[in-house]
Write an enzyme that holds these catalytic residues in place. Structure first.
Site, PDB file in Angstrom:
ATOM      1  N   HIS A 106       5.030  -3.732   8.170  1.00 44.74           N
ATOM      2  CA  HIS A 106       5.245  -5.135   8.513  1.00 44.74           C
ATOM      3  C   HIS A 106       6.637  -5.582   8.080  1.00 44.74           C
ATOM      4  O   HIS A 106       7.080  -5.283   6.958  1.00 44.74           O
ATOM      5  CB  HIS A 106       4.232  -6.025   7.792  1.00 44.74           C
ATOM      6  CG  HIS A 106       2.931  -6.178   8.503  1.00 44.74           C
ATOM      7  ND1 HIS A 106       1.910  -5.266   8.378  1.00 44.74           N
ATOM      8  CD2 HIS A 106       2.473  -7.146   9.335  1.00 44.74           C
ATOM      9  CE1 HIS A 106       0.861  -5.672   9.096  1.00 44.74           C
ATOM     10  NE2 HIS A 106       1.186  -6.816   9.696  1.00 44.74           N
ATOM     11  N   ASN A 142       6.556   2.231   2.060  1.00 48.16           N
ATOM     12  CA  ASN A 142       5.807   1.035   2.442  1.00 48.16           C
ATOM     13  C   ASN A 142       4.823   0.612   1.364  1.00 48.16           C
ATOM     14  O   ASN A 142       4.617  -0.587   1.120  1.00 48.16           O
ATOM     15  CB  ASN A 142       5.056   1.300   3.758  1.00 48.16           C
ATOM     16  CG  ASN A 142       4.329   0.084   4.277  1.00 48.16           C
ATOM     17  OD1 ASN A 142       4.787  -1.045   4.134  1.00 48.16           O
ATOM     18  ND2 ASN A 142       3.183   0.301   4.884  1.00 48.16           N
TER      19      ASN A 142
END
Length: 318
Positions: A106, A142
């Site tokens: 994201h 991430n």
């Protein structure tokens, strides 16, 4: 409902989204599902700009209200989808992520936009899972280093009305790697790093403040998932000027003036250890830490990249 990022979200200030400079302007995608000339793709509480060459966003900008956050479980609010306005052929979809070490990272974090009434928060959670809002992030990055600035946003408590403008995006360089699954699979460009800015109005002073951060997705960051336990976010801060040079994006002027790490503006940010050529008036004023508004403006736009790097080599940051 998809009003997107709004420039008047912070009380008393107008902060525009970044715009592409001439170097990257030709790479901005004109989404086929938007009117001609409209290149900013709006979602609930955030907007983004898409790159034609990488099929990934260059920038995702969000309005975050931490006082109105709702808890939306991933099971209810995580439905990845192809945005038809952008076109399937202009975005990286599941093929690049399934069965690989690369996460759908994201840009605008899902939980950052889950605010407002419950139905709006739920819709925003799902809307954050557009493939356009994802970039190729290694699972170790991430789930480790990138969590540090994300958690800083989630736990932020110094902003007036608990409102923040959060902007983030990838950094593409000449040294980028490409990922492929083999013949017939279009190689996907891997960002060399990611940046994030936090802009807010200080609850005590009423002043606008910006913090900018840059994390590189390099070999060292991919070795472990334990780095977040020891790294300190302040060590990844950079100037807005550096960020502009890394990204090819032009940021709102107030994001320069409100970022206290300004190598061009004064002794609170830098300590000069060695001076070279002071024949150029701009470089001389920068090195001395004495600069008026006009010189600061000139430094942002006119200083050459090699001169900037030479100057940065001479500075020691707090």
């Amino acid at each position: 409902m998809r009003s997107g990022y709004t420039n008047d979200f912070l009380p008393g200030f107008f902060i525009e989204m970044p715009t592409p400079n001439l170097a990257v302007q030709g790479d901005i995608l004109q989404p086929p599902g938007l009117p001609e000339g409209k290149v900013v793709v709006p979602y609930i509480h955030y907007s983004l700009l898409m790159s034609k060459s990488t099929k990934q966003a260059l920038c995702s900008a969000a309005n975050v209200d931490n006082s109105k956050q709702q808890t939306i479980s991933g099971a209810k609010g995580r439905k990845w989808f192809i945005d038809d306005r952008v076109g399937k052929e202009h975005q990286i979809i599941n093929d690049a992520y399934t069965g690989t070490p690369w996460d759908r990272g994201h840009l605008t974090r899902r939980t950052a936009v889950t605010w407002g009434d419950y139905s709006t928060a739920l819709a925003a959670s799902n809307d954050s899972c557009a493939f356009t809002n994802a970039c190729m992030q290694h699972e170790n990055f991430n789930e480790d280093e990138w969590r540090v600035p994300e958690l800083a946003v989630a736990n932020f408590n110094m902003a007036k009305e608990n409102r923040l403008n959060i902007m983030t995006g990838p950094v593409f360089t000449l040294c980028d790697r490409f990922f492929t699954k083999g013949p017939g699979f279009d190689p996907v460009r891997i960002p060399s790093g990611f940046w994030k800015t936090i802009t807010y109005v200080d609850a005590n002073s009423g002043e606008l403040i910006t913090a900018a951060y840059l994390f590189f997705q390099d070999i060292d960051t991919l070795k472990t998932k334990k780095a977040k336990q020891r790294i300190q976010l302040r060590n990844f801060r950079i100037t807005t000027t550096e960020l502009q040079l890394w990204t090819g994006l032009q940021f709102d002027k107030q994001m320069f003036d409100s970022n206290p790490l300004k190598f061009y503006s004064g002794p609170e940010a830098v300590k000069v250890t060695r001076l070279k050529d002071l024949s150029d008036p701009t470089e001389a004023l920068l090195a001395a830490g004495i600069a008026e508004t006009a010189v600061m403006e000139e430094a942002r736009t006119l200083i050459e990249l090699d001169k900037l790097y030479e100057l940065i080599d001479e500075l020691s940051w707090y």
